[in-house]
Design an enzyme around this catalytic site. Structure first.
Site, PDB file in Angstrom:
ATOM      1  N   ASP A   1     -59.427  43.777 -29.978  1.00 42.84           N
ATOM      2  CA  ASP A   1     -60.407  43.265 -30.935  1.00 42.84           C
ATOM      3  C   ASP A   1     -60.208  43.930 -32.284  1.00 42.84           C
ATOM      4  O   ASP A   1     -59.692  45.044 -32.359  1.00 42.84           O
ATOM      5  CB  ASP A   1     -61.838  43.488 -30.436  1.00 42.84           C
ATOM      6  CG  ASP A   1     -62.801  42.539 -31.135  1.00 42.84           C
ATOM      7  OD1 ASP A   1     -62.957  41.404 -30.672  1.00 42.84           O
ATOM      8  OD2 ASP A   1     -63.366  42.933 -32.165  1.00 42.84           O
TER       9      ASP A   1
ATOM     10  N   ARG B   1     -57.312  33.158 -29.952  1.00 37.29           N
ATOM     11  CA  ARG B   1     -58.274  33.343 -28.866  1.00 37.29           C
ATOM     12  C   ARG B   1     -57.868  32.584 -27.599  1.00 37.29           C
ATOM     13  O   ARG B   1     -58.718  32.029 -26.895  1.00 37.29           O
ATOM     14  CB  ARG B   1     -59.684  32.910 -29.299  1.00 37.29           C
ATOM     15  CG  ARG B   1     -60.284  33.748 -30.406  1.00 37.29           C
ATOM     16  CD  ARG B   1     -60.704  35.111 -29.871  1.00 37.29           C
ATOM     17  NE  ARG B   1     -61.447  35.879 -30.858  1.00 37.29           N
ATOM     18  CZ  ARG B   1     -62.773  35.849 -30.980  1.00 37.29           C
ATOM     19  NH1 ARG B   1     -63.499  35.117 -30.170  1.00 37.29           N
ATOM     20  NH2 ARG B   1     -63.359  36.573 -31.877  1.00 37.29           N
TER      21      ARG B   1
ATOM     22  N   ARG C   1     -62.071  39.735 -15.884  1.00 35.44           N
ATOM     23  CA  ARG C   1     -62.591  40.508 -17.006  1.00 35.44           C
ATOM     24  C   ARG C   1     -63.590  41.596 -16.596  1.00 35.44           C
ATOM     25  O   ARG C   1     -63.577  42.691 -17.146  1.00 35.44           O
ATOM     26  CB  ARG C   1     -63.197  39.514 -18.002  1.00 35.44           C
ATOM     27  CG  ARG C   1     -64.202  40.028 -18.996  1.00 35.44           C
ATOM     28  CD  ARG C   1     -63.565  40.683 -20.214  1.00 35.44           C
ATOM     29  NE  ARG C   1     -64.556  40.737 -21.283  1.00 35.44           N
ATOM     30  CZ  ARG C   1     -65.574  41.571 -21.320  1.00 35.44           C
ATOM     31  NH1 ARG C   1     -65.747  42.435 -20.351  1.00 35.44           N
ATOM     32  NH2 ARG C   1     -66.436  41.535 -22.313  1.00 35.44           N
TER      33      ARG C   1
ATOM     34  N   TYR D   1     -68.107  43.602 -41.313  1.00 38.89           N
ATOM     35  CA  TYR D   1     -68.870  44.026 -40.126  1.00 38.89           C
ATOM     36  C   TYR D   1     -69.490  45.412 -40.344  1.00 38.89           C
ATOM     37  O   TYR D   1     -70.648  45.645 -39.982  1.00 38.89           O
ATOM     38  CB  TYR D   1     -67.987  44.046 -38.873  1.00 38.89           C
ATOM     39  CG  TYR D   1     -67.724  42.660 -38.325  1.00 38.89           C
ATOM     40  CD1 TYR D   1     -68.758  41.905 -37.785  1.00 38.89           C
ATOM     41  CD2 TYR D   1     -66.452  42.092 -38.352  1.00 38.89           C
ATOM     42  CE1 TYR D   1     -68.532  40.625 -37.293  1.00 38.89           C
ATOM     43  CE2 TYR D   1     -66.216  40.820 -37.862  1.00 38.89           C
ATOM     44  CZ  TYR D   1     -67.258  40.088 -37.339  1.00 38.89           C
ATOM     45  OH  TYR D   1     -67.047  38.827 -36.860  1.00 38.89           O
TER      46      TYR D   1
ATOM     47  N   ARG E   1     -62.965  33.263 -22.585  1.00 40.21           N
ATOM     48  CA  ARG E   1     -63.914  32.649 -21.655  1.00 40.21           C
ATOM     49  C   ARG E   1     -63.594  31.235 -21.224  1.00 40.21           C
ATOM     50  O   ARG E   1     -64.144  30.755 -20.247  1.00 40.21           O
ATOM     51  CB  ARG E   1     -65.323  32.707 -22.251  1.00 40.21           C
ATOM     52  CG  ARG E   1     -65.961  34.066 -22.036  1.00 40.21           C
ATOM     53  CD  ARG E   1     -67.231  34.184 -22.813  1.00 40.21           C
ATOM     54  NE  ARG E   1     -66.949  34.062 -24.236  1.00 40.21           N
ATOM     55  CZ  ARG E   1     -67.801  34.384 -25.203  1.00 40.21           C
ATOM     56  NH1 ARG E   1     -69.000  34.804 -24.896  1.00 40.21           N
ATOM     57  NH2 ARG E   1     -67.462  34.263 -26.455  1.00 40.21           N
TER      58      ARG E   1
END
Ligand code: CP3
Length: 367
Positions: free
Chosen positions: A91, A42, A55, A166, A46
């Site tokens: 992702d 990652r 972004r 998920y 952010r």
């Protein structure tokens, strides 16, 4: 010396990668290195002001449809930190979303599924992935990056348990009760689901490698929630097939298998056919090396929370990891999980420099 191109059992040619001699690639293969390579899971995201500026609004799934933007976001942390590898900006739910399963990624939450996977009928919503037509934006962004990067690009896919979790839970989960219940009470359906997700991951990884990625990582991030027996019986066989099929089509490609809380699974993960096992921060790296055994490299494992405070703490904890990694080859420095959004990028920049200066695993002594 023979100049013949080595051939895999399946007959695929092993095209030499232009980064074959890069420190990251060498460390993955357990070879000596000029310095210990480092990248951060990652690393794009952010914590970087330049990420927040570039972004734009909306779901990350919108952002990754824009190859120029993806290339820019992928390069940002490499430029800032001097990492030894880039991780493709994407992702783990992209393949499932691309075949129309109905997945989005909610900012601050993670993947959310409108109609979770419940029965055999839901298998029809998971048709095979055709990367050239389903995810042409991935192929195009990888091509752009391969043409511009000075370091190897790591492609990736979600591991079978994590993506299934998920789809079955419908979103992020704490106890994973629905997916565990499906695995144990409907083994044939679980098997079918896992095989389908493995095929999708394989198709996606192959397309990233064909477009110019140099290595791949499989993020089975939440596999550590399982007992070793359940992991071995219900997840490891598909994971082994994934790595075996990749080795057949792309021989010699460095591969990394990572999950969080996998201390008890490490000896099993080391039998998956991966070159590197990613270690979270809970297992000291010397112990992780013992559990993984000879012949498999390790990646990790600074606790990401150690980068939230003072540089003194981050430096001491980085040195601790480097010390536990020892001097044997086969260590890729990383965090034990992803960069936390509140991290000061200046700390990560200094961590990377410290690893380059003081890491000793596989570093030839200066004569
Ligand atoms: O530098 C990198 O590693 C960037 C590429 C990357 C992203 N997601 C971008 C992203 C990678 C490798 C992933 C993988 C991923 N996605 C995993 C495995 C890694 C891990 O953390 O174990 C998982 C579990 C996911 C699912 C997911 N996607 C989560 C839990 C979240 C966080 C939700 C949030 O907003 O906090 C996402 C969204 C996501 N994926 C972001 C980024 C940069 C968040 C920021 C954004 O939406 O711009």
């Amino acid at each position: 010396m023979s100049t013949a191109v080595p051939r895999a059992p399946g007959g695929a040619a092993h095209a030499p990668d232009r980064f074959d001699d890069a420190p990251f690639m060498r460390a993955c293969r357990g070879q000596s290195v000029p310095h210990v390579p480092v990248w951060f899971m990652r690393q794009a995201g952010r914590s970087l002001p330049e990420y927040r500026a570039a972004r734009g609004p909306g779901s990350i799934l919108d952002a990754i449809h824009q190859p120029e933007l993806v290339a820019e976001l992928t390069c940002q942390p490499v430029d800032r930190y001097g990492t030894d590898a880039a991780i493709f900006f994407s992702d783990i739910v992209v393949p499932a979303a691309a075949v129309g399963f109905g997945v989005d990624v909610a900012p601050g939450t993670g993947p959310v599924v409108s109609e979770p996977f419940r029965s055999a009928a839901d298998l029809e919503r998971l048709r095979p992935l055709e990367p050239e037509t389903d995810t042409p934006y991935v192929v195009e962004a990888v091509r752009l990056l391969a043409a511009t990067l000075d370091v190897p690009l790591i492609g990736f896919a979600g591991g079978p348990f994590t993506v299934a979790s998920y789809l079955v839970e419908g979103g992020p989960s704490k106890n994973f009760t629905k997916v565990k219940s499906l695995m144990l009470s409907e083994p044939a359906l679980w098997q079918a689901l896992v095989e389908r997700l493995t095929d999708m991951a394989l198709a996606s990884l192959r397309s990233q490698l064909d477009a110019g990625a140099s290595a791949i990582q499989v993020f089975d991030s939440w596999a550590g929630i399982l007992t070793p027996r359940h992991y071995e019986e219900l997840v490891l066989p598909a994971t082994r097939r994934l790595f075996a099929d990749l080795e057949a089509s792309h021989p010699g490609t460095p591969t990394i298998l990572f999950g969080v809380g996998t201390g008890e699974l490490l000896p099993l993960m080391a039998t998956a056919g991966t070159s590197v096992v990613g270690i979270d921060w809970r297992v000291p790296l010397d112990e992780a090396r013992r559990r993984v055994g000879p012949g498999t490299a390790v990646q990790g494992n600074l606790d990401p929370a150690m980068c939230l405070g003072s540089w003194d703490v981050a430096a001491a904890e980085t040195r601790e990891v480097l010390g536990l990694a020892g001097t044997a080859p086969g260590h890729v420095f990383n965090l034990g999980h992803g960069v936390l959004p509140e991290t000061d990028p200046g700390i990560l920049e200094e961590v990377a420099a410290l690893v380059h200066a003081e890491g000793r695993a596989g570093v030839e002594p200066v004569p």
